[in-house]
Structure formats: structure tokens, C-alpha cells
Write a protein that holds these residues in place. Structure first.
Motif, short mmCIF file in Angstrom:
data_model
loop_
_atom_site.label_atom_id
_atom_site.label_comp_id
_atom_site.label_asym_id
_atom_site.label_seq_id
_atom_site.Cartn_x
_atom_site.Cartn_y
_atom_site.Cartn_z
N GLY A 51 -52.52 25.10 76.68
CA GLY A 51 -52.88 24.82 77.72
C GLY A 51 -54.08 25.95 78.22
O GLY A 51 -54.01 25.90 79.60
N GLU A 70 -56.86 24.57 80.52
CA GLU A 70 -56.16 24.07 81.83
C GLU A 70 -55.93 25.23 82.82
O GLU A 70 -56.21 25.26 84.15
N HIS A 71 -55.25 26.30 82.33
CA HIS A 71 -54.94 27.53 82.85
C HIS A 71 -56.24 28.18 83.46
O HIS A 71 -56.03 28.53 84.80
N GLU A 76 -50.07 15.16 76.64
CA GLU A 76 -49.85 15.79 78.07
C GLU A 76 -48.58 15.50 78.56
O GLU A 76 -48.13 16.40 79.46
#
Length: 557
Positions: A279, A282-283, A540
Motif C-alpha cells: 500500500g 495509497e499511503h 483491495e
């Protein structure tokens, strides 16, 4: 009674041997990363789908062509279209064989101006010999298919053959589509993920218990983290990188260390965030802070980024290495990676000496990112007798046994590059270690030199692509080896401990290795738990078990 010949269906039948040969080649390539039976089944299914699509397209065109298929426009299309299909297939399989990824994954290297920076100074233009083996493979495949077309086109085949082939291909397609999910799994699927891999960065106010294997440091010293692109652990040895090898002997080393990922963004993210590599994009998109940098600020240190050759086109990469996370950024884009890395190390030396002369400035935590060891391993030490023979550009993308003469020549080109970078580090930092800074050196990810059957990285979660050295020297460091496997999240915890003056060395726990897939909606995971390794696919909303996997990134039956 013999069925009448069907000229209109003769051309699709010519496609059949092309697809069958492609299936054999596909199975040979895939068997390097998949069990034999799975590779064969996948290759046959691919050939059936390819033949149905190509034959249907040809028949649709043929009914709109005037005259015979063996004259005029029809003949010219046969002469071009079928060899072209064979060439495309050859290109796809060649790239899959050499680099471990599909051809469209690497198209950005040729057509993206920012992506070309990863080939070093001059981009694609300076490294045209790299593509000679691939172009030769395509041309040979086109000529072979063209010769087969010329031979088979003269024969009038019975129409019944076309019906049999079409029915067989449709059956294979149907079985693969409907029954694929009902095939037995590669291995017994566990009910849930193994526990213990969720590593987090310890909070700064945690009070570690006293242990004989703890490291104590002066919390007022500068801490420097040098991250070297594509750094292999076997490069840190006296002949290739004598300076780093000496630091590893004198300080604390982690010979079984893993990056946590096999590409730059998630690998460096896991190091700076003290977490798994999952991730990362996304982070960063959510603009959440990087926890190791926050820990350094809480210890009273200024966070500094120093880089002279990092590509600036990737949005997530730019968000991570930016003033949004660092108090100060010393960056400058250099077309020549060696100039950029030399400039970055000189800037680091200047910053350390500046703080030594000015006692009122607070200590710093500097992250220095060096890129010159990235593929295609450019260096001006090609004539160095210590690293001979040395591979040319045209040899790099020809798969070789690492122990063969060509394999050694490829490794020597990488080693010459690592040696030169080690000399730059020694010339600027040798006199500062122990006195003015604590120096930690690692890589953002590993680098395969055909150890796992591929070259470079970001294709398999193998040891070659994920293992990196991790060395700490300076201060009151003593010679110490941590022989059990560790990962970048552990390295972040150690560095955070250095900032507060006391470190607990990491204990053995399962590791999570991550491969990001920007063109797919999932991540590839490998969990290393002692001698056991399992492959997973992380979506996800759920995680699927894939099977057992070995150190070369090859799935086990």
C-alpha cells in the motif's frame, strides 16, 4: 468421400502451426516460474484463444477481399500479417524470458521520457545495443513463419480440418474458462494468512528492556542512511566494495536482510515508514507522514534528503522524496548518474562538516539516495583488470548461467559499477565515520543477474531481487552479526532506536515481501516463515492463496 478443398479456410489453417509453436515456446518460458503442468496448460489455452481470434479476424477480412486469396491484396496481407503475428509473439516471449514481465509492462521504457531516465545518461539512444538480441529474435521468428506460410499456402487442405481445429480450440477455451477455477490447487490452501509479519515502527516513548544484545549510541550524533539503488548483498566484499566491507566487519551487519519489496518505491517506503511495503502508493497519495522521519524529528533531528540522480516523473516517487516529508531537500537533477551521486555524497560531507563547525545546529538524519548501480550498470572502469571479462550492452539481455563465462562477465559489469561507487563513498565519508556520524547503508531492493532466470528487478519475489545488505557503523558500534532474516521495517526500528540512544535488536519473525503491480488491481505477496515460503495475491478487499514458492521466485507444485 474426400471433402473439397477450401481456399478461404487455408490461411487460418496456416496460423495453426504458428500458434502451436508459440504454445511450445510459451511453455518453455513459463516453466521457469510455474510448475511444468501448469505452464503447459496455460500455453495450450493461450494458443487456442490466439488461433480463434486470429482465424476469425482473417475470415472476416477474407470475405471482403476481391479475387483469390492467393493473388493481389489477399496475398500481400498473408505475407505480412501472419509473420507479423509470429514476430509479436516472439517479442512478448523474449521479454518475458529475459526480464520476467510482459512486453507491455516495459513499453514505457521506450516511449516515456521520464522512464528513460532509468537507463542512465543518454536514455534509450545511448543503449541501443541492448535491444540487438530482441530485434534479432523478432526477425528470425518472422523469417521462419514467412517460410512456413510460403510452404503451406500452396497446399489445398480439406475443409473438415478447419472444422476439427475450430472445435478443438473452442473446447480448450471452454474448459479453461469454465473449469479453470475447479482445478485442484497447487497446494493445500490455508484458511488465513500466517501471523507475525505485521511489523510496525516502535513508538519513541517505548522503554526497551535492557538486553546484552542491545546497541547504545549517543543520541546527539548525526545519523546518515545511504540507500543504494539495486544493491546486492554479495557486492559487499573486500574486492568489490572494500570500504563498505570494512564497515560491515567493524560495525553491525545484517547478512540475511530483505528490502521487503523488489522495486524502489515500496522498498524505500517500507524503510522510511517502518512498516510493510504494501500500500505504498495509497499511503503517499493520502499524504500521511512517514513514521521513521517523524521519529527522527521527535528526537530533535532535522530530516534532510540528498539526491542527485533520482527520476522526477513518477508522481508517487515525487511525493515521497519531497519537502512534504523532509525538513530540507538537497536535490539536483543530473543526466549523468555518476555526476549526480558524486554531487550527493559531497553535499552530505559538507552538511556534516558544517554541523561539526557550528555547535549550535541540531543534529540531522540524512537520507542519501544513490542511483548509479541501476541497470544498465554504466561505468568508466570497463578496462579495470579486477573485473574482467566484462559484458557489453548487447550481452546484458542474453540470459546466461551465472557461473558461465557470460554470466561472470555480466556480474563483473555490475561489480565494476559498485566498486566505483564504493570509492566515492570512501573518499568523502571515511574520515567522518566514528567522529561525526553514524552511518547506515542498505539498498532499496536487490538485483538479479540471472540468479533467478531474469535480469534486473520488479519481476519475481526471489532472494536475488529482495535481499540487500544492511550495515551500521560509527559511534561505539562493535562487530556484531544478526544472522536471522530481517526486513526494512526492522531496519527502521533500529534507526529509530539509534535516535533515542538505545536499540533493541530485532527478533526472528515472519517476513512479508511485496511486488507492486501498477497495471493490475492486486499486489503479489510472499510470506517467509523460517524455511517455509508461501505466495499470495492481495486484492483491495481480500487475499488469495497461490501456492508454495522457492527462493528463486518459482511456484511449487
Amino acid at each position: 468421400m474426400r471433402c473439397p478443398a477450401s481456399p478461404s479456410l487455408n490461411v487460418p489453417l496456416v496460423l495453426l502451426p504458428v500458434c502451436l509453436l508459440g504454445a511450445v515456446a510459451t511453455a518453455v518460458v513459463l516453466v521457469a516460474s510455474l510448475p511444468l503442468m501448469v505452464a503447459v496448460l496455460w500455453a495450450v489455452w493461450t494458443a487456442a484463444v490466439s488461433w480463434l481470434v486470429l482465424a476469425a479476424g482473417w475470415i472476416a477480412i477474407a470475405h471482403r477481399l476481391p479475387g483469390s486469396l492467393d493473388r493481389g491484396l489477399g496475398k500481400r496481407l498473408v505475407d505480412f500479417w501472419i509473420p507479423f503475428v509470429g514476430g509479436l509473439w516472439a517479442a512478448h516471449l523474449y521479454v518475458l524470458w529475459v526480464a520476467g514481465r510482459t512486453v507491455w509492462f516495459y513499453l514505457a521504457i521506450c516511449f516515456g521520457a521520464d522512464a528513460q531516465q532509468w537507463l542512465g545518461s543518454g536514455g534509450v539512444t545511448r543503449h541501443l545495443p541492448l535491444f540487438v538480441p530482441g530485434v534479432a529474435t523478432i526477425l528470425v521468428s518472422c523469417l521462419a513463419v514467412r517460410a512456413a506460410v510460403s510452404l503451406l499456402r500452396r497446399r489445398q487442405l480439406p475443409a473438415r480440418w478447419s472444422r476439427v481445429v475450430t472445435a478443438s480450440a473452442a473446447a480448450v477455451l471452454l474448459v479453461g474458462w469454465v473449469g479453470g477455477d475447479r482445478l485442484p490447487p497447487l497446494a493445500h490452501a490455508p484458511q488465513r494468512l500466517p501471523a507475525g509479519w505485521q511489523r510496525q515502527l516502535p513508538t519513541l516513548d517505548a522503554r526497551p528492556q535492557a538486553e546484552p544484545r542491545s546497541l547504545e549510541r549517543e543520541p546527539s550524533q548525526n545519523i546518515v542512511l545511504v540507500v543504494i539503488e539495486s544493491l546486492r548483498p554479495d557486492a559487499v566484499e573486500p574486492e568489490t566494495m572494500p570500504f563498505l566491507s570494512r564497515l560491515a566487519e567493524q560495525g553491525t551487519s545484517f547478512p540475511e536482510h530483505y528490502s521487503g519489496a523488489n522495486s524502489s518505491l515500496p522498498g524505500l517506503f517500507s524503510l522510511l515508514n517502518g512498516s510493510t511495503a504494501s500500500g505504498a502508493a495509497e499511503h503517499l497519495a493520502a499524504q500521511r507522514p512517514l513514521r521513521l522521519l517523524e521519529a527522527m524529528r521527535q528526537s530533535g533531528r532535522e530530516t534532510v534528503l540528498i539526491a542527485g540522480g533520482e527520476p522526477s516523473g513518477d508522481a508517487a516517487w515525487g511525493r515521497m522524496l519531497s519537502p512534504a516529508h523532509f525538513d530540507r531537500c538537497l536535490t539536483r537533477s543530473h543526466a549523468d548518474w555518476w555526476q549526480g551521486d558524486r554531487w550527493a555524497v559531497e553535499q552530505l560531507s559538507w552538511a556534516v562538516e558544517q554541523r561539526r563547525d557550528d555547535g549550535n545546529r541540531k543534529p540531522m538524519f540524512a537520507v542519501v539516495f544513490l542511483t548509479a548501480t541501476h541497470f544498465a550498470y554504466e561505468t568508466d572502469t570497463a578496462g579495470d583488470p579486477r573485473f574482467q571479462p566484462q559484458a557489453s550492452d548487447a550481452m546484458l539481455l542474453l540470459p546466461a548461467d551465472p557461473l558461465s563465462r557470460r554470466g561472470v562477465a555480466i556480474a563483473n559489469r555490475y561489480r565494476a559499477c559498485a566498486f566505483r561507487l564504493d570509492q566515492i563513498l570512501q573518499s568523502q565519508l571515511a574520515h567522518l565515520v566514528d567522529q561525526d556520524l553514524i552511518l547506515a547503508v542498505t539498498g532499496d531492493h536487490g538485483q538479479s543477474l540471472y540468479d533467478d532466470g531474469t535480469i534486473a528487478h520488479w519481476s519475481r519475489l526471489s532472494d536475488a531481487q529482495t535481499r540487500v545488505p544492511f550495515v551500521i557503523a560509527g559511534g561505539d558500534a562493535r562487530a556484531l552479526r544478526i544472522d536471522h532474516p530481517t526486513v526494512h521495517a526492522d531496519a527502521a526500528a533500529v534507526l529509530a532506536g539509534l535516535a533515542r540512544g538505545r536499540v533493541e535488536l530485532p527478533r526472528p519473525r515472519p517476513l512479508l515481501l511485496v511486488q507492486a503491480n501498477p497495471i493490475a488491481a492486486y499486489e503479489d505477496w510472499v510470506i517467509v516463515d523460517g524455511a517455509s515460503r508461501s505466495a499470495w495475491r492481495r486484492y483491495e478487499d481480500h487475499t488469495e492463496f497461490v501456492g508454495g514458492i522457492d527462493r528463486r521466485g518459482r511456484l511449487l507444485w
